[in-house]
Design an enzyme around this catalytic site. Structure first.
Site, PDB file in Angstrom:
ATOM      1  N   TYR A 205       0.766  -1.245   0.000  1.00 21.72           N
ATOM      2  CA  TYR A 205       0.000   0.000   0.000  1.00 21.72           C
ATOM      3  C   TYR A 205       0.800   1.300   0.000  1.00 21.72           C
ATOM      4  O   TYR A 205       0.259   2.351  -0.310  1.00 21.72           O
ATOM      5  CB  TYR A 205      -1.027  -0.041   1.143  1.00 21.72           C
ATOM      6  CG  TYR A 205      -2.068  -1.102   0.866  1.00 21.72           C
ATOM      7  CD1 TYR A 205      -3.082  -0.861  -0.047  1.00 21.72           C
ATOM      8  CD2 TYR A 205      -1.990  -2.364   1.441  1.00 21.72           C
ATOM      9  CE1 TYR A 205      -4.001  -1.844  -0.372  1.00 21.72           C
ATOM     10  CE2 TYR A 205      -2.911  -3.351   1.129  1.00 21.72           C
ATOM     11  CZ  TYR A 205      -3.909  -3.086   0.223  1.00 21.72           C
ATOM     12  OH  TYR A 205      -4.810  -4.058  -0.103  1.00 21.72           O
TER      13      TYR A 205
ATOM     14  N   PHE B 285     -11.281  -5.054   9.736  1.00 21.59           N
ATOM     15  CA  PHE B 285     -12.503  -4.896   8.927  1.00 21.59           C
ATOM     16  C   PHE B 285     -12.205  -5.243   7.480  1.00 21.59           C
ATOM     17  O   PHE B 285     -11.055  -5.380   7.101  1.00 21.59           O
ATOM     18  CB  PHE B 285     -13.054  -3.462   9.057  1.00 21.59           C
ATOM     19  CG  PHE B 285     -12.033  -2.384   8.831  1.00 21.59           C
ATOM     20  CD1 PHE B 285     -11.691  -1.976   7.535  1.00 21.59           C
ATOM     21  CD2 PHE B 285     -11.382  -1.781   9.909  1.00 21.59           C
ATOM     22  CE1 PHE B 285     -10.744  -0.981   7.345  1.00 21.59           C
ATOM     23  CE2 PHE B 285     -10.431  -0.783   9.708  1.00 21.59           C
ATOM     24  CZ  PHE B 285     -10.107  -0.387   8.422  1.00 21.59           C
TER      25      PHE B 285
HETATM   26  C1  LIG Z   1      -2.396  -8.495  -4.051  1.00 17.32           C
HETATM   27  C2  LIG Z   1      -3.224  -8.369  -5.319  1.00 17.32           C
HETATM   28  C3  LIG Z   1      -4.506  -7.603  -5.007  1.00 17.32           C
HETATM   29  C4  LIG Z   1      -2.393  -7.623  -6.369  1.00 17.32           C
HETATM   30  O1  LIG Z   1      -3.158  -7.407  -7.514  1.00 17.32           O
HETATM   31  P1  LIG Z   1      -2.465  -7.164  -8.941  1.00 17.32           P
HETATM   32  O2  LIG Z   1      -3.541  -6.809  -9.897  1.00 17.32           O
HETATM   33  O3  LIG Z   1      -1.594  -8.312  -9.281  1.00 17.32           O
HETATM   34  O4  LIG Z   1      -1.540  -5.909  -8.633  1.00 17.32           O
HETATM   35  P2  LIG Z   1      -0.884  -4.941  -9.729  1.00 17.32           P
HETATM   36  O5  LIG Z   1      -0.626  -5.695 -11.000  1.00 17.32           O
HETATM   37  O6  LIG Z   1      -1.712  -3.714  -9.871  1.00 17.32           O
HETATM   38  O7  LIG Z   1       0.476  -4.606  -8.986  1.00 17.32           O
HETATM   39  C5  LIG Z   1       0.870  -3.299  -8.725  1.00 17.32           C
HETATM   40  C6  LIG Z   1       2.209  -3.346  -8.033  1.00 17.32           C
HETATM   41  O8  LIG Z   1       2.047  -3.961  -6.743  1.00 17.32           O
HETATM   42  C7  LIG Z   1       2.999  -5.001  -6.594  1.00 17.32           C
HETATM   43  N1  LIG Z   1       2.381  -6.077  -5.809  1.00 17.32           N
HETATM   44  C8  LIG Z   1       1.339  -6.829  -6.169  1.00 17.32           C
HETATM   45  N2  LIG Z   1       1.061  -7.725  -5.203  1.00 17.32           N
HETATM   46  C9  LIG Z   1       1.956  -7.522  -4.217  1.00 17.32           C
HETATM   47  C10 LIG Z   1       2.184  -8.165  -2.962  1.00 17.32           C
HETATM   48  N3  LIG Z   1       1.431  -9.170  -2.541  1.00 17.32           N
HETATM   49  N4  LIG Z   1       3.206  -7.703  -2.188  1.00 17.32           N
HETATM   50  C11 LIG Z   1       3.977  -6.676  -2.616  1.00 17.32           C
HETATM   51  N5  LIG Z   1       3.803  -6.041  -3.822  1.00 17.32           N
HETATM   52  C12 LIG Z   1       2.807  -6.475  -4.602  1.00 17.32           C
HETATM   53  C13 LIG Z   1       3.278  -5.462  -8.025  1.00 17.32           C
HETATM   54  O9  LIG Z   1       4.521  -6.116  -8.103  1.00 17.32           O
HETATM   55  C14 LIG Z   1       3.250  -4.153  -8.773  1.00 17.32           C
HETATM   56  O10 LIG Z   1       4.490  -3.493  -8.575  1.00 17.32           O
HETATM   57  P3  LIG Z   1       5.230  -2.716  -9.759  1.00 17.32           P
HETATM   58  O11 LIG Z   1       4.250  -1.664 -10.182  1.00 17.32           O
HETATM   59  O12 LIG Z   1       6.449  -2.189  -9.113  1.00 17.32           O
HETATM   60  O13 LIG Z   1       5.464  -3.741 -10.813  1.00 17.32           O
HETATM   61  C15 LIG Z   1      -3.585  -9.767  -5.881  1.00 17.32           C
HETATM   62  O14 LIG Z   1      -2.409 -10.465  -6.190  1.00 17.32           O
HETATM   63  C16 LIG Z   1      -4.415 -10.582  -4.925  1.00 17.32           C
HETATM   64  O15 LIG Z   1      -5.633 -10.534  -5.005  1.00 17.32           O
HETATM   65  N6  LIG Z   1      -3.774 -11.353  -4.004  1.00 17.32           N
HETATM   66  C17 LIG Z   1      -4.486 -12.164  -3.051  1.00 17.32           C
HETATM   67  C18 LIG Z   1      -5.370 -11.328  -2.113  1.00 17.32           C
HETATM   68  C19 LIG Z   1      -4.607 -10.224  -1.426  1.00 17.32           C
HETATM   69  O16 LIG Z   1      -3.452 -10.366  -1.058  1.00 17.32           O
HETATM   70  N7  LIG Z   1      -5.293  -9.100  -1.250  1.00 17.32           N
HETATM   71  C20 LIG Z   1      -4.711  -7.924  -0.636  1.00 17.32           C
HETATM   72  C21 LIG Z   1      -4.961  -8.017   0.802  1.00 17.32           C
HETATM   73  S1  LIG Z   1      -4.261  -6.651   1.646  1.00 17.32           S
END
Ligand SMILES: CC(C)(COP(=O)(O)OP(=O)(O)OC[C@H]1O[C@@H](n2cnc3c(N)ncnc32)[C@H](O)[C@@H]1OP(=O)(O)O)[C@@H](O)C(=O)NCCC(=O)NCCS
Length: 400
Positions: free
Chosen positions: A117, A400
């Site tokens: 975040y 939450f």
């Molecule tokens: C985490 C999640 C929401 C990321 O979604 P996504 O569509 O793949 O994310 P994006 O493609 O927009 O990634 C944006 C950036 O965030 C980074 N990022 C994505 N997931 C990450 C993670 N778990 N930890 C750290 N960085 C992460 C990506 O590497 C990317 O970085 P970059 O711009 O430097 O390349 C998805 O993988 C997911 O649903 N995971 C399981 C549920 C979860 O973890 N939800 C969040 C709970 S807080």
């Protein structure tokens, strides 16, 4: 990559949104009546790939205690992207749009993945402490106060009043509507993970008014040397010292119990002063609430400051351009103003640092040490650090 579309949700999307989020978090999704009535479709976004739901995020309408005030805060939750569509920018598109559209001046969340975040301008603003208390060593507080176990239906109004009181004392506490209280008090046997049904304890003052409560569950356990039951405290709200002491005294001395787990202690949790052996609390500190300032002037104008200030802050914000630039913050014990200015900056920082110090639990000086806050006017860093800090540490008492 633009092979997906983002739109606001409608009520009928809930089952698919829940299934998508459940899939991303690896839990079995099922929406009950209460969940349906709590859903705010106008506050949810979905990303679609053709007819398929592939990403989602939402915000809950709740208030939050901040230094000296209780203010609206978008409570962000349910961020998930289908595993087949990860790392194609879906989350980035969803979160950026959400932050630009929320009507509140701040957004807050609990992060399952804290690494995510910061890139969107969130800062870790509150740290929580989890305890795994060794009940044989901790030395519980003494108390002459009596507590009662009650049926929840008889005391819900009093509990809501106590939560509001706690909001006046401590930043980071989320308010609950009647519906949100119902959600909090649901006790589905399938989600108890071997623990007992929820017990509700209350303490009353001399007039008989409830002035503290605790929710806890027990779990029977038998160790090599005999009974070693586990106690799980889910929530303890007792703004008055007598109630606080009596509730903890009761919980820390339950027969047959060897450990007590509590996941929502503040960094300055008063319990640490009341036990003889704080080490036996086995404290583990982790990030609790993340704060994202979405409207700088409004956000800074709606909290209070520990000392009078008159400072110009120069901010950067990669996601919300309207937040970038210089703002003059003037505050004393009576009034607060924050507005755009052309005057020279006293301090430079990004919106991340502003979010991190917004609840009063962290100091700007901490970030100057790594160059994330830069002081231009000597003395302004110490002044701003003192002003943003708050005497009571923020903590969130529920995920939450
Ligand atoms: C985490 C999640 C929401 C990321 O979604 P996504 O569509 O793949 O994310 P994006 O493609 O927009 O990634 C944006 C950036 O965030 C980074 N990022 C994505 N997931 C990450 C993670 N778990 N930890 C750290 N960085 C992460 C990506 O590497 C990317 O970085 P970059 O711009 O430097 O390349 C998805 O993988 C997911 O649903 N995971 C399981 C549920 C979860 O973890 N939800 C969040 C709970 S807080």
């Amino acid at each position: 990559m633009t092979d997906f579309a983002v739109r606001q949700a409608v009520a009928e999307d809930l089952d698919q949104i829940d299934a998508l989020f459940g899939g991303a978090m690896m839990f079995e999704s099922s929406v009950d009546e209460l969940g349906r009535s709590m859903f705010e479709p106008e506050r949810a976004l979905v990303a679609t790939d053709g007819d398929e739901f592939v990403g989602t995020t939402r915000a809950l309408t709740r208030d939050l205690s901040v230094p000296g005030a209780v203010v609206p805060a978008a409570h962000v939750t349910g961020v998930g992207v289908r595993a087949t569509h990860r790392r194609r920018g879906l989350m980035s598109a969803l979160i950026s749009r959400q932050l630009r559209e929320v009507p509140e001046a701040i957004a807050v969340l609990w992060a399952s993945e804290p690494g995510i975040y910061g890139r969107f301008g969130y800062g870790a603003a509150a740290f929580g402490t989890s305890y795994e208390i060794d009940l044989h060593r901790v030395g519980p507080p003494s108390s002459s106060g009596a507590v009662q176990q009650v049926a929840i239906d008889n005391v819900t109004k009093e509990l809501a009043e106590l939560l509001r009181k706690l909001q006046e004392r401590r930043p980071g506490i989320s308010g609950r509507t009647e519906l949100q209280w119902k959600g909090r008090l649901e006790d589905n046997p399938e989600h108890r993970a071997g623990r007992s049904a929820r017990h509700v304890l209350v303490h009353r003052d001399e007039q008989g008014t409830v002035d503290g409560y605790a929710f806890w569950r027990g779990k029977m356990n038998w160790g090599p040397t005999g009974p070693a039951n586990e106690v799980y405290v889910e929530e303890l709200v007792a703004p008055e010292p007598d109630a606080y002491r009596a509730l903890w005294q009761h919980l820390l001395t339950l027969d047959l119990a060897a450990t007590l787990n509590f996941g929502y202690a503040a960094v300055d949790e008063p319990l640490q002063q009341l036990v003889t052996t704080p080490t036996a609390l086995a404290r583990r500190v982790k990030e609790s609430l993340w704060v994202r300032v979405t409207d700088v002037a409004r956000a800074l104008g709606q909290r209070r400051y520990s000392v009078a200030v008159d400072l110009v802050l120069d901010l950067t914000d990669d996601v919300i351009p309207a937040n970038a630039g210089r703002f003059r913050l003037t505050a004393d014990s009576e009034t607060v103003h924050c507005e755009r200015t052309e005057d020279a900056a006293d301090l430079s920082l990004s919106v991340n640092e502003l979010g991190s110090v917004y609840l009063g639990g962290r100091g700007l000086a901490e970030f100057a040490a790594t160059g994330r806050v830069v002081e231009h006017t000597p003395g302004s860093l110490a002044l701003a650090t003192a002003a943003f800090r708050w005497p009571v540490a923020p903590v969130s008492i529920e995920v939450f």
